[in-house]
Motif scaffolding. Structure first.
Motif, PDB file in Angstrom:
ATOM      1  N   ALA A 286       0.102  13.276 -44.589  1.00  0.00           N
ATOM      2  CA  ALA A 286       1.351  12.527 -44.778  1.00  0.00           C
ATOM      3  C   ALA A 286       1.928  12.116 -43.427  1.00  0.00           C
ATOM      4  CB  ALA A 286       2.359  13.369 -45.545  1.00  0.00           C
ATOM      5  N   VAL A 287       2.308  10.850 -43.328  1.00  0.00           N
ATOM      6  CA  VAL A 287       2.861  10.292 -42.091  1.00  0.00           C
ATOM      7  C   VAL A 287       4.178   9.608 -42.429  1.00  0.00           C
ATOM      8  CG1 VAL A 287       2.513   8.673 -40.184  1.00  0.00           C
ATOM      9  CG2 VAL A 287       0.562   9.928 -41.126  1.00  0.00           C
ATOM     10  N   SER A 288       5.227   9.930 -41.698  1.00  0.00           N
ATOM     11  CA  SER A 288       6.524   9.295 -41.911  1.00  0.00           C
ATOM     12  C   SER A 288       6.628   8.046 -41.043  1.00  0.00           C
ATOM     13  CB  SER A 288       7.655  10.269 -41.560  1.00  0.00           C
ATOM     14  OG  SER A 288       8.912   9.658 -41.740  1.00  0.00           O
ATOM     15  N   THR A 289       6.986   6.916 -41.681  1.00  0.00           N
ATOM     16  CA  THR A 289       7.181   5.664 -40.953  1.00  0.00           C
ATOM     17  C   THR A 289       8.575   5.131 -41.258  1.00  0.00           C
ATOM     18  OG1 THR A 289       6.415   4.183 -42.726  1.00  0.00           O
ATOM     19  CG2 THR A 289       4.724   5.170 -41.315  1.00  0.00           C
ATOM     20  N   GLU A 290       8.958   4.052 -40.581  1.00  0.00           N
ATOM     21  CA  GLU A 290      10.273   3.450 -40.824  1.00  0.00           C
ATOM     22  C   GLU A 290      10.413   2.963 -42.261  1.00  0.00           C
ATOM     23  OE1 GLU A 290      10.810   0.362 -37.997  1.00  0.00           O
ATOM     24  OE2 GLU A 290      11.009   1.698 -36.268  1.00  0.00           O
ATOM     25  N   ASP A 291       9.295   2.587 -42.873  1.00  0.00           N
ATOM     26  CA  ASP A 291       9.332   2.050 -44.234  1.00  0.00           C
ATOM     27  C   ASP A 291       9.153   3.122 -45.302  1.00  0.00           C
ATOM     28  OD1 ASP A 291       9.649  -0.524 -43.247  1.00  0.00           O
ATOM     29  OD2 ASP A 291       7.497  -0.820 -43.050  1.00  0.00           O
ATOM     30  N   GLY A 292       8.972   4.373 -44.890  1.00  0.00           N
ATOM     31  CA  GLY A 292       8.781   5.435 -45.867  1.00  0.00           C
ATOM     32  C   GLY A 292       7.506   6.220 -45.594  1.00  0.00           C
ATOM     33  N   LEU A 293       7.242   7.167 -46.477  1.00  0.00           N
ATOM     34  CA  LEU A 293       6.100   8.059 -46.318  1.00  0.00           C
ATOM     35  C   LEU A 293       4.817   7.386 -46.786  1.00  0.00           C
ATOM     36  CD1 LEU A 293       5.700  11.127 -45.522  1.00  0.00           C
ATOM     37  CD2 LEU A 293       5.530  11.542 -47.973  1.00  0.00           C
ATOM     38  N   VAL A 294       3.776   7.483 -45.971  1.00  0.00           N
ATOM     39  CA  VAL A 294       2.445   7.033 -46.372  1.00  0.00           C
ATOM     40  C   VAL A 294       1.469   8.184 -46.157  1.00  0.00           C
ATOM     41  CG1 VAL A 294       2.804   4.571 -45.948  1.00  0.00           C
ATOM     42  CG2 VAL A 294       2.045   6.035 -44.073  1.00  0.00           C
ATOM     43  N   VAL A 295       0.358   8.149 -46.888  1.00  0.00           N
ATOM     44  CA  VAL A 295      -0.606   9.257 -46.801  1.00  0.00           C
ATOM     45  C   VAL A 295      -2.003   8.690 -46.546  1.00  0.00           C
ATOM     46  CG1 VAL A 295      -1.458  11.361 -47.898  1.00  0.00           C
ATOM     47  CG2 VAL A 295       0.831  10.514 -48.460  1.00  0.00           C
ATOM     48  N   PRO A 296      -2.319   8.346 -45.295  1.00  0.00           N
ATOM     49  CA  PRO A 296      -3.684   7.919 -44.977  1.00  0.00           C
ATOM     50  C   PRO A 296      -4.646   9.101 -45.101  1.00  0.00           C
ATOM     51  CG  PRO A 296      -2.375   8.103 -42.977  1.00  0.00           C
ATOM     52  CD  PRO A 296      -1.432   8.302 -44.113  1.00  0.00           C
TER      53      PRO A 296
END
Length: 420
Positions: A286-296
């Motif tokens: 899980a990676v937190s970005t400005e646009d929300g959480l994504v899970v690469p």
């Protein structure tokens, strides 16, 4: 004149929101140039031009919902850069005349319909639902919604149309009150911000995970002394040899893979009345970005050494921050790790990343006084671990032992290095 249309994006993407126009009216573009950026449920996608020419019209602006096949602009293959869009009226038209009475009434009616249409746009609805509502002449603001986020879907419109046929007078009258109840008015200042498509998707999936899975969380703690000592001993040589830093995530990824091999149901999912037990280990980070959480996803994490895991996590994190993730980077994970500790979290109950049945939560490392086996007290760097799991597949005993196995591997990490 050529139409700029939304092309087929990917098998699982049929709609999106215009995030940014990369060109403006009057710009000369070549075939293949990026012209608009779309925000989809998963990633941002650039749409490239199918033609060479000059942009003459932008039909749908930023923030508009679109679906595959929609016309969003026009392009003139023979136009010249900087040329203004064509005016609907000729320049040598006669002086403005007073409109006829019947035209005046038509204008008034048009203006009345415009505010009504504006209110419809305030309703959160998928492009397919808006299209179906237009076909059935259904007022979106009067459609009862089942979605937990209040988003109108095509099936809601169909149901509303069916109800209107059965009870044409009584049904729509109740909806405005419900809409007013959802939009609470405040006496003190507030700011209303439209949720992004990705944030709505994240919210919907998290709610779905809680509704559709029997989710429980079990906790343990791990003494990070051995991992921290090993990192301190090897970090300089590791960077010199591999060109990447030796972080905590490679230890946790390897520990998760080792525990999944011992408890394979944590690496499974439910499909209908079958359990699909996966024999590969694609670990989502899980990676937190400005646009929300994504899970690469780190593919085949069991086949990578520590340097390979660190390098892959670094590359995926950079792509996430730069909004360069592709759909292939996000699909097909078998288990997820999330690290709230980087934000200072001491303890949490992570939510499953459906259809996965397990997610490991890492937390902040805190020095605490611990009683050792010989009854002495030492100050140790401790981390709480949380495992959320789907009780439909995973029994509590297996979940607890899975987390204990991760604890054992981290407190004696030399086996991980040997196996890694």
């Amino acid at each position: 004149m050529k139409e700029i249309k939304i092309p087929e994006l990917a098998e699982s993407i049929t709609e999106g929101t215009i995030a940014e126009w990369l060109v403006k009216v009057g710009d000369k573009i070549e075939k293949g140039d990026p012209i608009v950026e779309l925000e989809t449920d998963k990633v941002n996608v650039e749409v490239n031009s199918d033609f060479t020419g000059v942009v003459t019209e932008i039909i749908l602006g930023e923030g508009e919902d679109v679906e595959v096949g929609d016309v969003i602009g026009k392009l003139d293959e023979n136009g010249e850069a900087g040329a203004p869009a064509e005016e609907p009226e000729a320049k040598d038209a006669p002086a403005k005349e007073e409109p006829a009475p019947e035209k005046t009434e038509a204008v008034k009616q048009e203006k009345k319909e415009e505010p009504e249409e504006s209110n419809k746009h305030d309703v959160i609805a998928s492009p397919a639902a808006r299209k179906r509502a237009r076909e059935l002449n259904i007022d979106l603001s009067a459609v009862p919604v089942k979605d937990p986020l209040g988003r109108v879907r095509p099936e809601d419109v169909e149901q509303a149309a069916k109800g209107a046929q059965e009870k044409p007078a009584s049904k729509p009258a109740k909806k405005p009150a419900a809409a007013d109840a959802e939009k609470t008015e405040f006496d003190k200042p507030v700011e209303r911000v439209k949720m992004s498509r990705r944030r709505m998707t994240i919210a919907s999936r998290l709610v779905d995970a809680q509704h559709n899975a029997a989710m429980l969380t079990t906790f343990n703690e791990v003494d990070m002394t051995a991992v921290m000592n090993l990192r301190a001993q090897r970090k300089d040589k590791f960077v010199d040899k591999h060109g990447v830093k030796l972080g905590f995530m490679s230890f946790f990824t390897k520990a998760v893979v080792g525990a999944l091999k011992d408890f394979p149901l944590l690496n499974a999912e439910i499909q209908g009345n079958e359990l699909v037990i996966k024999k590969f280990y694609d670990i989502g980070i899980a990676v937190s970005t400005e646009d929300g959480l994504v899970v690469p996803v780190v593919r085949d994490a069991d086949r990578l050494d520590f340097a390979g895991v660190e390098r892959e996590i670094g590359n995926l994190g950079k792509k996430a921050r730069n909004k360069e993730l592709a759909l292939s980077d996000l699909q097909g994970g078998t288990f997820t790790i999330t690290n709230g500790g980087i934000f200072g979290s001491m303890l949490s109950t992570p939510i499953l990343n459906a259809p996965q049945v397990g997610i490991l939560g890492m937390h902040n490392i805190q020095k605490r006084a611990m009683v050792m086996p010989d009854d002495t007290i030492e100050v140790r760097p401790m981390m709480y671990l949380a495992l959320s799991y789907d009780h439909r597949i995973v029994d509590g005993k297996d979940a607890v032992q899975f987390l204990v196995r991760i604890k054992q591997l981290l407190e004696d990490p030399y086996d991980l290095l040997l196996e890694g």
